[in-house]
Design a protein around this motif. Structure first.
Motif, PDB file in Angstrom:
ATOM      1  N   THR A   1       0.944  -1.100  -0.245  1.00  0.00           N
ATOM      2  CA  THR A   1       0.008  -0.071   0.139  1.00  0.00           C
ATOM      3  C   THR A   1       0.613   1.602   0.473  1.00  0.00           C
ATOM      4  O   THR A   1       0.180   1.998  -0.656  1.00  0.00           O
ATOM      5  N   LEU A   2       2.089   1.831   0.631  1.00  0.00           N
ATOM      6  CA  LEU A   2       2.448   1.952   0.887  1.00  0.00           C
ATOM      7  C   LEU A   2       3.063   3.636  -0.576  1.00  0.00           C
ATOM      8  O   LEU A   2       3.350   4.051  -0.701  1.00  0.00           O
ATOM      9  N   MET A   3       3.685   1.999  -1.252  1.00  0.00           N
ATOM     10  CA  MET A   3       3.761   2.828  -3.084  1.00  0.00           C
ATOM     11  C   MET A   3       2.915   3.456  -2.783  1.00  0.00           C
ATOM     12  O   MET A   3       3.302   3.961  -4.305  1.00  0.00           O
ATOM     13  N   TYR A   4       1.923   3.320  -3.152  1.00  0.00           N
ATOM     14  CA  TYR A   4       1.366   4.353  -3.602  1.00  0.00           C
ATOM     15  C   TYR A   4       0.643   5.336  -3.066  1.00  0.00           C
ATOM     16  O   TYR A   4      -0.290   5.931  -3.894  1.00  0.00           O
ATOM     17  N   ILE A   5       1.058   5.898  -2.172  1.00  0.00           N
ATOM     18  CA  ILE A   5       0.786   6.851  -1.288  1.00  0.00           C
ATOM     19  C   ILE A   5       1.511   7.817  -1.805  1.00  0.00           C
ATOM     20  O   ILE A   5       2.778   7.506  -2.055  1.00  0.00           O
ATOM     21  N   GLU A   6       1.452   9.505  -2.269  1.00  0.00           N
ATOM     22  CA  GLU A   6       2.271  10.361  -2.885  1.00  0.00           C
ATOM     23  C   GLU A   6       2.847  10.985  -1.830  1.00  0.00           C
ATOM     24  O   GLU A   6       3.914  10.956  -1.736  1.00  0.00           O
ATOM     25  N   ARG A   7       2.873  11.428  -0.539  1.00  0.00           N
ATOM     26  CA  ARG A   7       3.462  12.434   0.261  1.00  0.00           C
ATOM     27  C   ARG A   7       3.741  11.050   1.596  1.00  0.00           C
ATOM     28  O   ARG A   7       3.186  11.461   2.772  1.00  0.00           O
ATOM     29  N   ARG A   8       4.061   9.844   1.207  1.00  0.00           N
ATOM     30  CA  ARG A   8       4.890   9.391   2.529  1.00  0.00           C
ATOM     31  C   ARG A   8       5.125   9.756   3.260  1.00  0.00           C
ATOM     32  O   ARG A   8       4.237   8.932   4.475  1.00  0.00           O
ATOM     33  N   GLU A   9       6.065  10.411   3.787  1.00  0.00           N
ATOM     34  CA  GLU A   9       7.005  10.365   4.545  1.00  0.00           C
ATOM     35  C   GLU A   9       5.721  11.685   5.562  1.00  0.00           C
ATOM     36  O   GLU A   9       5.631  11.746   7.459  1.00  0.00           O
ATOM     37  N   GLN A  10       5.097  12.420   4.672  1.00  0.00           N
ATOM     38  CA  GLN A  10       4.234  13.360   5.789  1.00  0.00           C
ATOM     39  C   GLN A  10       2.741  12.321   6.029  1.00  0.00           C
ATOM     40  O   GLN A  10       2.553  12.639   7.256  1.00  0.00           O
ATOM     41  N   TYR A  11       2.670  11.081   5.517  1.00  0.00           N
ATOM     42  CA  TYR A  11       1.333  10.198   5.815  1.00  0.00           C
ATOM     43  C   TYR A  11       1.309   9.444   7.118  1.00  0.00           C
ATOM     44  O   TYR A  11       1.398   9.541   7.824  1.00  0.00           O
ATOM     45  N   LEU A  12       2.728   9.096   6.812  1.00  0.00           N
ATOM     46  CA  LEU A  12       3.599   8.254   8.465  1.00  0.00           C
ATOM     47  C   LEU A  12       3.892   9.228   9.467  1.00  0.00           C
ATOM     48  O   LEU A  12       3.322   9.274  10.669  1.00  0.00           O
ATOM     49  N   LYS A  13       4.340  10.681   9.228  1.00  0.00           N
ATOM     50  CA  LYS A  13       3.992  12.072  10.499  1.00  0.00           C
ATOM     51  C   LYS A  13       2.773  11.033  10.520  1.00  0.00           C
ATOM     52  O   LYS A  13       2.197  11.795  12.248  1.00  0.00           O
ATOM     53  N   LYS A  14       1.776  11.693   9.608  1.00  0.00           N
ATOM     54  CA  LYS A  14       0.566  12.172  10.092  1.00  0.00           C
ATOM     55  C   LYS A  14       0.247  10.981  10.842  1.00  0.00           C
ATOM     56  O   LYS A  14      -1.113  11.227  11.740  1.00  0.00           O
ATOM     57  N   ILE A  15       0.100   9.539  10.810  1.00  0.00           N
ATOM     58  CA  ILE A  15      -0.692   8.492  11.422  1.00  0.00           C
ATOM     59  C   ILE A  15       0.187   7.889  12.678  1.00  0.00           C
ATOM     60  O   ILE A  15      -0.494   7.713  13.904  1.00  0.00           O
ATOM     61  N   SER A  16       0.937   8.848  13.383  1.00  0.00           N
ATOM     62  CA  SER A  16       2.298   8.294  14.736  1.00  0.00           C
ATOM     63  C   SER A  16       0.664   8.843  15.672  1.00  0.00           C
ATOM     64  O   SER A  16       0.590   7.820  16.789  1.00  0.00           O
ATOM     65  N   PRO A  17      -0.356  10.273  15.579  1.00  0.00           N
ATOM     66  CA  PRO A  17      -0.427   9.753  16.865  1.00  0.00           C
ATOM     67  C   PRO A  17      -1.745   9.165  17.099  1.00  0.00           C
ATOM     68  O   PRO A  17      -2.155   9.025  18.553  1.00  0.00           O
ATOM     69  N   ALA A  18      -2.016   8.575  16.059  1.00  0.00           N
ATOM     70  CA  ALA A  18      -3.108   7.040  15.973  1.00  0.00           C
ATOM     71  C   ALA A  18      -2.828   6.009  17.257  1.00  0.00           C
ATOM     72  O   ALA A  18      -3.052   5.252  17.560  1.00  0.00           O
TER      73      ALA A  18
ATOM     74  N   ASN B   1       8.231   1.902 -10.096  1.00  0.00           N
ATOM     75  CA  ASN B   1       7.359   2.024  -8.528  1.00  0.00           C
ATOM     76  C   ASN B   1       7.394   2.053  -7.522  1.00  0.00           C
ATOM     77  O   ASN B   1       6.879   2.098  -6.378  1.00  0.00           O
ATOM     78  N   ARG B   2       8.244   0.826  -7.092  1.00  0.00           N
ATOM     79  CA  ARG B   2       8.741   0.308  -5.955  1.00  0.00           C
ATOM     80  C   ARG B   2       9.501   1.310  -4.416  1.00  0.00           C
ATOM     81  O   ARG B   2      10.448   1.816  -5.273  1.00  0.00           O
ATOM     82  N   ILE B   3       9.525   1.169  -3.293  1.00  0.00           N
ATOM     83  CA  ILE B   3      10.289   2.014  -2.577  1.00  0.00           C
ATOM     84  C   ILE B   3      11.242   0.934  -2.122  1.00  0.00           C
ATOM     85  O   ILE B   3      10.952  -0.706  -1.454  1.00  0.00           O
ATOM     86  N   ALA B   4      12.747   1.630  -2.682  1.00  0.00           N
ATOM     87  CA  ALA B   4      13.886   0.444  -1.990  1.00  0.00           C
ATOM     88  C   ALA B   4      13.600   0.506  -0.752  1.00  0.00           C
ATOM     89  O   ALA B   4      13.517   0.935   0.630  1.00  0.00           O
ATOM     90  N   LEU B   5      14.150  -1.042  -0.098  1.00  0.00           N
ATOM     91  CA  LEU B   5      14.092  -1.263   1.874  1.00  0.00           C
ATOM     92  C   LEU B   5      14.917  -0.006   2.213  1.00  0.00           C
ATOM     93  O   LEU B   5      14.103   0.740   3.398  1.00  0.00           O
ATOM     94  N   GLY B   6      15.470   0.755   1.746  1.00  0.00           N
ATOM     95  CA  GLY B   6      17.407   1.963   2.169  1.00  0.00           C
ATOM     96  C   GLY B   6      16.633   2.721   2.214  1.00  0.00           C
ATOM     97  O   GLY B   6      16.140   3.641   3.662  1.00  0.00           O
TER      98      GLY B   6
END
Length: 218
Positions: free
Chosen positions: A138-155, A180-185
């Motif tokens: 799923t994460l690879m399809y999210i455009e602003r991934r880092e911002q999304y990860l920050k947004k869900i942290s309070p949950a 389209n994939r995200i490299a592990l690093g």
């Protein structure tokens, strides 16, 4: 002469019948239209048991399955976890998840699976609502991934964790385009920048995917 021709004809017929049938072309089974075939093939390569092991103890836990799709993991998690919030982006998938819940869970346990409509940049989770957040393919399809990860942290509740399963950035027999994939690093750096602590990074258990586990910094 007539008998000879007959013998030749019968010999040719026999040889043609002995030719082996061509082997069927094997479809990788990731995006097949046949639901039963897709489920069977994915159940083999996805190794849901291994993913669930990486999630840790699920009893009495609330899990958010972001990008739940048609419930591949939600249906397996709901009988074990206290509650599974299956997040998707369309009314159609929410309806399918609700139908799955009503079909597979006894009435007394249907509250364990909650389909929830989110948006591309917000999974609609409340603060301190979940113990585990799961992303599978799923994460690879999210455009602003880092911002999304920050947004869900309070949950995430204290001692909560995030589990990400996504495609290795290399050529594989199945899966989306490598570009389209995200490299592990890159994912590891992304999690650190978003305020998470990397717990484990497993690039070996699954053939096509990695499993990354992180918790948020206290």
């Amino acid at each position: 002469m007539r008998h000879l021709l007959t013998l030749v004809f019968l010999s040719m017929l026999f040889l043609s019948n002995c030719q082996p049938e061509p082997l069927p072309v094997q479809d990788p089974g990731v995006y097949l239209d046949d639901k039963q075939t897709t489920e069977r093939d994915r159940g083999f390569w996805q190794q849901p048991g291994a993913v669930m092991d990486a999630m840790g103890d699920l009893e009495e836990k609330v899990v958010a399955d972001i990008g739940a799709g048609k419930g591949f993991f939600a249906r397996r998690l709901a009988p074990i976890a206290d509650r599974v919030i299956a997040v998707e982006l369309t009314d159609t998938l929410i309806s399918e998840l609700a139908a799955l819940r009503d079909r597979e869970l006894p009435s007394a346990r249907r509250s364990r699976l909650e389909p929830r409509l989110g948006t591309p940049d917000d999974p609609n989770l409340e603060d301190n609502e979940v113990d585990i957040i799961l992303f599978v393919n799923t994460l690879m399809y999210i455009e602003r991934r880092e911002q999304y990860l920050k947004k869900i942290s309070p949950a995430l509740r204290p001692d909560g964790r995030i589990v990400i399963v996504d495609w290795k950035k290399k050529d594989t027999d199945i899966g989306p385009a490598k570009s389209n994939r995200i490299a592990l690093g890159d994912l590891e750096d992304m999690l650190k920048n978003a305020g998470y602590h990397l717990v484990s990074s497993d690039d070996e258990t699954l053939e096509y995917q990695y499993i990354v586990v992180a918790d948020k910094l206290q």
